[in-house]
Scaffold this active site. Structure first.
Site, PDB file in Angstrom:
ATOM      1  N   ARG A  67       0.796  -1.227   0.000  1.00 57.46           N
ATOM      2  CA  ARG A  67       0.000   0.000   0.000  1.00 57.46           C
ATOM      3  C   ARG A  67       0.829   1.278   0.000  1.00 57.46           C
ATOM      4  NH1 ARG A  67      -5.324  -1.819   3.338  1.00 57.46           N
ATOM      5  NH2 ARG A  67      -6.016  -3.265   1.734  1.00 57.46           N
ATOM      6  N   GLU A 104       3.307  -9.575  13.753  1.00 55.52           N
ATOM      7  CA  GLU A 104       2.473 -10.012  14.869  1.00 55.52           C
ATOM      8  C   GLU A 104       1.982 -11.437  14.671  1.00 55.52           C
ATOM      9  OE1 GLU A 104      -0.303  -7.164  12.498  1.00 55.52           O
ATOM     10  OE2 GLU A 104       1.821  -7.343  12.862  1.00 55.52           O
TER      11      GLU A 104
END
Length: 180
Positions: A67, A104
């Site tokens: 992005r 994560e």
């Protein structure tokens, strides 16, 4: 006081549907900004104004896969500078530098072409979102290996409760929208 440009961004970002079962880093979405030409223009205006006011010289915008590729080239064009890619491992031709880092939800690797920037060149790293900070920190490490100067890490959305900016240590960081 909130600027009119920032006021235009909030509804576009907040209009994104969020599932109760969705992690915050997956649900914070810039897709509505991309669909709304006025909101996307306001986003670019705000980022351009910030960078012009903050840094007299920038050599490159570096965008993070993927992005950062949507925001970075438009921003670089407005500033009259080049854009370089920081990609997931295995996506770039030629010699590259790579770094592995923790996400994560696992591990990943980023890379940049070895000749993307020259030593001493001034770079701003751009992405849509800062969550835990692992990807942005890895991009900073790549720039360090190429001996570039990271002026700032710049994102549209920061999820403050994940404390990702703490991983950036002394590297300047800027976010337009913050969520606690």
């Amino acid at each position: 006081a909130v600027s009119p440009g920032l006021r235009a961004l909030r509804p576009a970002v907040l209009s994104s549907p969020v599932s109760a079962n969705c992690s915050p880093s997956l649900c914070s979405d810039i897709s509505p900004l991309l669909k709304d030409p006025a909101a996307f223009r306001a986003l670019l205006d705000l980022l351009e104004d910030h960078l012009r006011a903050s840094f007299p010289q920038i050599d490159f915008i570096a965008g993070l896969d993927s992005r950062g590729f949507l925001i970075g080239p438009s921003l670089a064009q407005r500033l009259g500078i080049g854009f370089v890619l920081v990609r997931k491992k295995g996506k770039l031709p030629g010699p590259t530098e790579s770094v592995s880092y923790d996400l994560e939800y696992g591990k990943a690797e980023l890379e940049i072409q070895s000749d993307a920037v020259e030593p001493g060149q001034k770079v701003v790293i751009v992405d849509d979102l800062l969550a835990t900070g692992g990807t942005m920190r890895a991009a900073c490490e790549l720039m360090k290996r190429l001996k570039a100067e990271v002026l700032e890490c710049l994102v549209v959305i920061e999820l403050k409760f994940l404390k990702g900016s703490e991983k950036l240590k002394s590297i300047p960081f800027y976010s337009l929208l913050q969520y606690d």
